[in-house]
Scaffold this motif. Structure first.
Motif, PDB file in Angstrom:
ATOM      1  N   LEU A  35       0.741  -1.234   0.021  1.00 45.75           N
ATOM      2  CA  LEU A  35      -0.155   0.007  -0.054  1.00 45.75           C
ATOM      3  C   LEU A  35       0.902   1.310   0.062  1.00 45.75           C
ATOM      4  CD1 LEU A  35      -2.937  -0.776   2.779  1.00 45.75           C
ATOM      5  CD2 LEU A  35      -2.554  -1.456   0.132  1.00 45.75           C
ATOM      6  N   ASP A  36       0.526   2.173  -0.720  1.00 42.60           N
ATOM      7  CA  ASP A  36       1.282   3.643  -0.790  1.00 42.60           C
ATOM      8  C   ASP A  36       0.941   4.168   0.479  1.00 42.60           C
ATOM      9  OD1 ASP A  36      -1.141   4.995  -1.069  1.00 42.60           O
ATOM     10  OD2 ASP A  36      -1.170   5.222  -3.198  1.00 42.60           O
ATOM     11  N   ALA A  37       1.794   5.417   0.619  1.00 42.04           N
ATOM     12  CA  ALA A  37       1.832   6.342   1.841  1.00 42.04           C
ATOM     13  C   ALA A  37       0.276   6.768   2.179  1.00 42.04           C
ATOM     14  CB  ALA A  37       2.676   7.157   1.839  1.00 42.04           C
ATOM     15  N   SER A  38      -0.667   6.700   1.161  1.00 41.65           N
ATOM     16  CA  SER A  38      -1.890   7.279   1.652  1.00 41.65           C
ATOM     17  C   SER A  38      -2.915   6.111   1.833  1.00 41.65           C
ATOM     18  CB  SER A  38      -2.661   7.773   0.199  1.00 41.65           C
ATOM     19  OG  SER A  38      -2.689   6.866  -0.598  1.00 41.65           O
ATOM     20  N   GLY A  39      -2.298   4.643   1.783  1.00 44.23           N
ATOM     21  CA  GLY A  39      -2.903   3.601   2.091  1.00 44.23           C
ATOM     22  C   GLY A  39      -3.731   3.110   0.873  1.00 44.23           C
ATOM     23  N   ALA A  40      -3.627   3.408  -0.018  1.00 48.56           N
ATOM     24  CA  ALA A  40      -4.112   2.998  -1.429  1.00 48.56           C
ATOM     25  C   ALA A  40      -3.363   1.718  -1.784  1.00 48.56           C
ATOM     26  CB  ALA A  40      -4.291   4.060  -2.607  1.00 48.56           C
ATOM     27  N   PRO A  41      -3.735   0.635  -2.664  1.00 45.00           N
ATOM     28  CA  PRO A  41      -3.089  -0.373  -3.189  1.00 45.00           C
ATOM     29  C   PRO A  41      -2.059   0.116  -4.323  1.00 45.00           C
ATOM     30  CG  PRO A  41      -5.509  -0.853  -2.931  1.00 45.00           C
ATOM     31  CD  PRO A  41      -5.474   0.497  -2.900  1.00 45.00           C
ATOM     32  N   ALA A  42      -0.873  -0.358  -4.048  1.00 46.14           N
ATOM     33  CA  ALA A  42       0.048  -0.022  -5.113  1.00 46.14           C
ATOM     34  C   ALA A  42       0.775  -1.148  -5.781  1.00 46.14           C
ATOM     35  CB  ALA A  42       1.072   0.827  -4.190  1.00 46.14           C
ATOM     36  N   GLY A  43       0.705  -2.415  -5.205  1.00 43.91           N
ATOM     37  CA  GLY A  43       1.455  -3.526  -5.901  1.00 43.91           C
ATOM     38  C   GLY A  43       1.067  -4.768  -5.148  1.00 43.91           C
ATOM     39  N   GLU A  44       1.186  -5.839  -5.783  1.00 39.25           N
ATOM     40  CA  GLU A  44       1.039  -7.277  -5.088  1.00 39.25           C
ATOM     41  C   GLU A  44       1.814  -8.153  -5.999  1.00 39.25           C
ATOM     42  OE1 GLU A  44      -3.122  -7.756  -4.984  1.00 39.25           O
ATOM     43  OE2 GLU A  44      -2.951  -8.877  -6.980  1.00 39.25           O
ATOM     44  N   HIS A  54      11.270 -13.276  -5.161  1.00 36.62           N
ATOM     45  CA  HIS A  54      10.346 -13.481  -4.094  1.00 36.62           C
ATOM     46  C   HIS A  54       9.176 -12.436  -4.136  1.00 36.62           C
ATOM     47  CE1 HIS A  54      13.746 -15.137  -1.237  1.00 36.62           C
ATOM     48  NE2 HIS A  54      13.470 -15.953  -2.350  1.00 36.62           N
ATOM     49  N   ALA A  55       8.277 -12.649  -3.360  1.00 36.84           N
ATOM     50  CA  ALA A  55       6.763 -12.051  -3.477  1.00 36.84           C
ATOM     51  C   ALA A  55       7.146 -10.571  -3.197  1.00 36.84           C
ATOM     52  CB  ALA A  55       5.965 -12.528  -2.073  1.00 36.84           C
ATOM     53  N   GLU A  56       8.078 -10.263  -2.347  1.00 39.59           N
ATOM     54  CA  GLU A  56       8.363  -8.695  -1.798  1.00 39.59           C
ATOM     55  C   GLU A  56       8.809  -7.986  -3.219  1.00 39.59           C
ATOM     56  OE1 GLU A  56       9.536 -10.769   1.881  1.00 39.59           O
ATOM     57  OE2 GLU A  56       9.078 -11.296  -0.186  1.00 39.59           O
ATOM     58  N   VAL A  57       9.797  -8.584  -3.854  1.00 43.95           N
ATOM     59  CA  VAL A  57      10.250  -8.148  -4.985  1.00 43.95           C
ATOM     60  C   VAL A  57       9.489  -7.879  -6.030  1.00 43.95           C
ATOM     61  CG1 VAL A  57      11.932  -8.503  -6.872  1.00 43.95           C
ATOM     62  CG2 VAL A  57      12.624  -9.034  -4.256  1.00 43.95           C
ATOM     63  N   VAL A  58       8.525  -8.767  -6.210  1.00 44.24           N
ATOM     64  CA  VAL A  58       7.616  -8.827  -7.504  1.00 44.24           C
ATOM     65  C   VAL A  58       6.491  -7.610  -7.079  1.00 44.24           C
ATOM     66  CG1 VAL A  58       5.541  -9.907  -8.550  1.00 44.24           C
ATOM     67  CG2 VAL A  58       7.620 -11.143  -7.937  1.00 44.24           C
ATOM     68  N   ALA A  59       5.946  -7.535  -5.875  1.00 45.21           N
ATOM     69  CA  ALA A  59       5.136  -6.545  -5.399  1.00 45.21           C
ATOM     70  C   ALA A  59       5.645  -5.122  -5.502  1.00 45.21           C
ATOM     71  CB  ALA A  59       4.503  -6.781  -4.101  1.00 45.21           C
ATOM     72  N   LEU A  60       6.924  -4.931  -5.217  1.00 42.16           N
ATOM     73  CA  LEU A  60       7.500  -3.696  -5.207  1.00 42.16           C
ATOM     74  C   LEU A  60       7.891  -3.234  -6.516  1.00 42.16           C
ATOM     75  CD1 LEU A  60      10.386  -4.167  -2.433  1.00 42.16           C
ATOM     76  CD2 LEU A  60       8.603  -2.656  -2.185  1.00 42.16           C
ATOM     77  N   ARG A  61       8.138  -4.103  -7.622  1.00 41.18           N
ATOM     78  CA  ARG A  61       8.333  -3.905  -8.929  1.00 41.18           C
ATOM     79  C   ARG A  61       6.940  -3.326  -9.335  1.00 41.18           C
ATOM     80  NH1 ARG A  61      11.425  -9.173 -11.183  1.00 41.18           N
ATOM     81  NH2 ARG A  61      13.600  -8.740 -10.332  1.00 41.18           N
ATOM     82  N   ALA A  72       4.396  -2.482   3.529  1.00 40.53           N
ATOM     83  CA  ALA A  72       4.499  -3.848   2.873  1.00 40.53           C
ATOM     84  C   ALA A  72       3.781  -5.246   3.907  1.00 40.53           C
ATOM     85  CB  ALA A  72       5.682  -4.415   2.679  1.00 40.53           C
ATOM     86  N   TYR A  73       2.733  -5.792   3.271  1.00 43.19           N
ATOM     87  CA  TYR A  73       2.152  -6.895   3.813  1.00 43.19           C
ATOM     88  C   TYR A  73       2.561  -8.139   3.510  1.00 43.19           C
ATOM     89  CZ  TYR A  73      -1.292  -3.318   5.383  1.00 43.19           C
ATOM     90  OH  TYR A  73      -1.791  -2.169   6.263  1.00 43.19           O
ATOM     91  N   VAL A  74       3.354  -9.045   4.247  1.00 41.38           N
ATOM     92  CA  VAL A  74       4.094 -10.411   3.881  1.00 41.38           C
ATOM     93  C   VAL A  74       3.622 -11.483   4.545  1.00 41.38           C
ATOM     94  CG1 VAL A  74       6.025 -11.217   2.979  1.00 41.38           C
ATOM     95  CG2 VAL A  74       5.973  -8.633   3.331  1.00 41.38           C
ATOM     96  N   THR A  75       3.238 -12.602   4.240  1.00 40.39           N
ATOM     97  CA  THR A  75       2.711 -13.568   4.963  1.00 40.39           C
ATOM     98  C   THR A  75       3.732 -14.382   5.675  1.00 40.39           C
ATOM     99  OG1 THR A  75       3.055 -15.113   2.951  1.00 40.39           O
ATOM    100  CG2 THR A  75       0.788 -14.124   3.283  1.00 40.39           C
TER     101      THR A  75
END
Length: 362
Positions: A35-44, A54-61, A72-75
């Motif tokens: 989620l971005d700084a405003s709480g809106a979805p930015a990537g997953e 890894h999942a974090e890298v994919v979401a960050l890209r 970042a929300y990670v399992t």
């Protein structure tokens, strides 16, 4: 304290993690939502295949510059080591993530420590959100790391009165085509399929996942036959070469079978199943489907080696015939193997029950 947005976002991360089942072994399945700084979805993203990002890298890209100052929300706790890919902690720090919420701590000492690394660089870190759900989706990998053995799912098909075959031994077909198709999906997500020599001699099964699931699985599940005396016929379909096969035999058994052999200690009640699962884990087998007959299923249950049960129950009655489960070490009701249902659903006309061993009372 977790807020409704946190719960919903982590739930999505858990859902994403499940997409990797069957393609990441021997590594975990992981999902991540940014989620971005405003709480809106930015990537997953999710960990899609062994050796892949890894999942974090994919979401960050996917998030790009919007990740800066976000959450970042990670399992699973972000890794802090370099393997086939770099540390996820470095990727999160480089992206400017301000807060990380993860569900389950990484039990692997090689990869653990990511939370402390992030905190040391000023990132707000929270642990435990939807931990039970995240543990469930990653149960096989967590079992393999924590216990040093393969995670086992016992699959059975039976009539409503618990019979897996008629009195004359016939069992084809108790359940519906829809249930059998679901079994192949279950197999395709596993690293191995285990059966006993009784099943091989009686049914001559292929023990393959047909048709294979679409996705990134690199090889079909390993076929494992628990065959103490190496009685598997050379003509058995499990030796047809369509998938790798391993025969688990007693260490003292002599055989001329042209097959992969795993020699194990023999005990009065059969092969050492604990040793079998340790050896399989050493070969990269994180998850296995147990499809042996009632005798083998009972042996695994006696040893406390069944981690999940998936039962397909047909709306039919036989009244006699082979029971789905053999001797499981229970002589009185106080020794009952208690389970907790996780899911009850209809698959075609059949009932699918998914359960796990109930937590032991402390």
């Amino acid at each position: 304290m977790a807020e409704p947005l946190d719960d919903a976002t982590m739930a999505r991360a858990v859902e994403l993690a499940a997409y990797g089942l069957g393609t990441t072994s021997p590594n975990p399945v992981v999902g991540c939502v940014i989620l971005d700084a405003s709480g809106a979805p930015a990537g997953e993203g999710f960990h899609a295949r062994r050796g892949g990002p890894h999942a974090e890298v994919v979401a960050l890209r996917a998030a790009g510059v919007r990740a800066r100052g976000g959450t970042a929300y990670v399992t699973l706790e972000p890794c802090d080591h370099t393997g086939s890919t770099g540390p996820c902690t470095e990727a999160l720090l480089a992206a400017g993530i301000a807060r990380v919420v993860y569900a389950v701590a990484d039990p692997n000492p090689v990869a653990a420590g990511g939370a402390d690394r992030l905190r040391g660089h000023g990132v707000e870190v929270e642990q435990g959100l939807l931990a039970e759900e995240a543990e469930r989706v990653n149960a096989a990998w967590l079992t393999s790391v924590r216990l040093g053995r393969t995670h086992v799912t016992w699959k059975f098909a039976a009539t409503l009165d618990g019979r897996s075959a008629a009195a004359d031994g016939t069992s084809k077909w108790i359940t519906s085509p829809e249930a059998r198709e679901d079994v192949h999906r279950l197999r395709a997500r596993a690293d191995a399929i285990i059966a006993g020599i009784g099943t091989i001699l009686a049914d001559d099964p292929l023990l393959t996942a047909r048709p294979p699931e679409t996705g990134a699985r690199r090889e079909p599940p390993l076929r494992v036959v628990v065959d103490t005396g190496a009685r598997t016929p050379a003509t058995a379909r499990v030796l047809d070469g369509s998938a790798p096969t391993l025969l688990a035999i007693a260490a003292t058994t002599e055989t001329t079978l042209d097959a992969g052999l795993l020699r194990l200690p023999y005990r009065p009640d059969g092969l050492d199943l604990h040793a079998l699962l340790r050896e399989l884990r050493g070969r990269g087998v994180v998850s296995a489907i147990l499809e042996g007959g009632p005798t083998l299923a009972g042996a695994f249950l006696r040893e406390g080696l069944i981690d999940r049960v998936v039962g397909y129950v047909a709306p039919a009655l036989l009244g006699s015939g082979r029971a789905a489960l053999g001797q499981a070490g229970v002589s009185t009701i106080t020794g009952i193997h208690s389970l907790v249902y996780e899911e009850v659903s209809l698959i075609g006309p059949d009932l699918r029950l998914i359960a796990r061993p109930a937590p032991k009372e402390k």
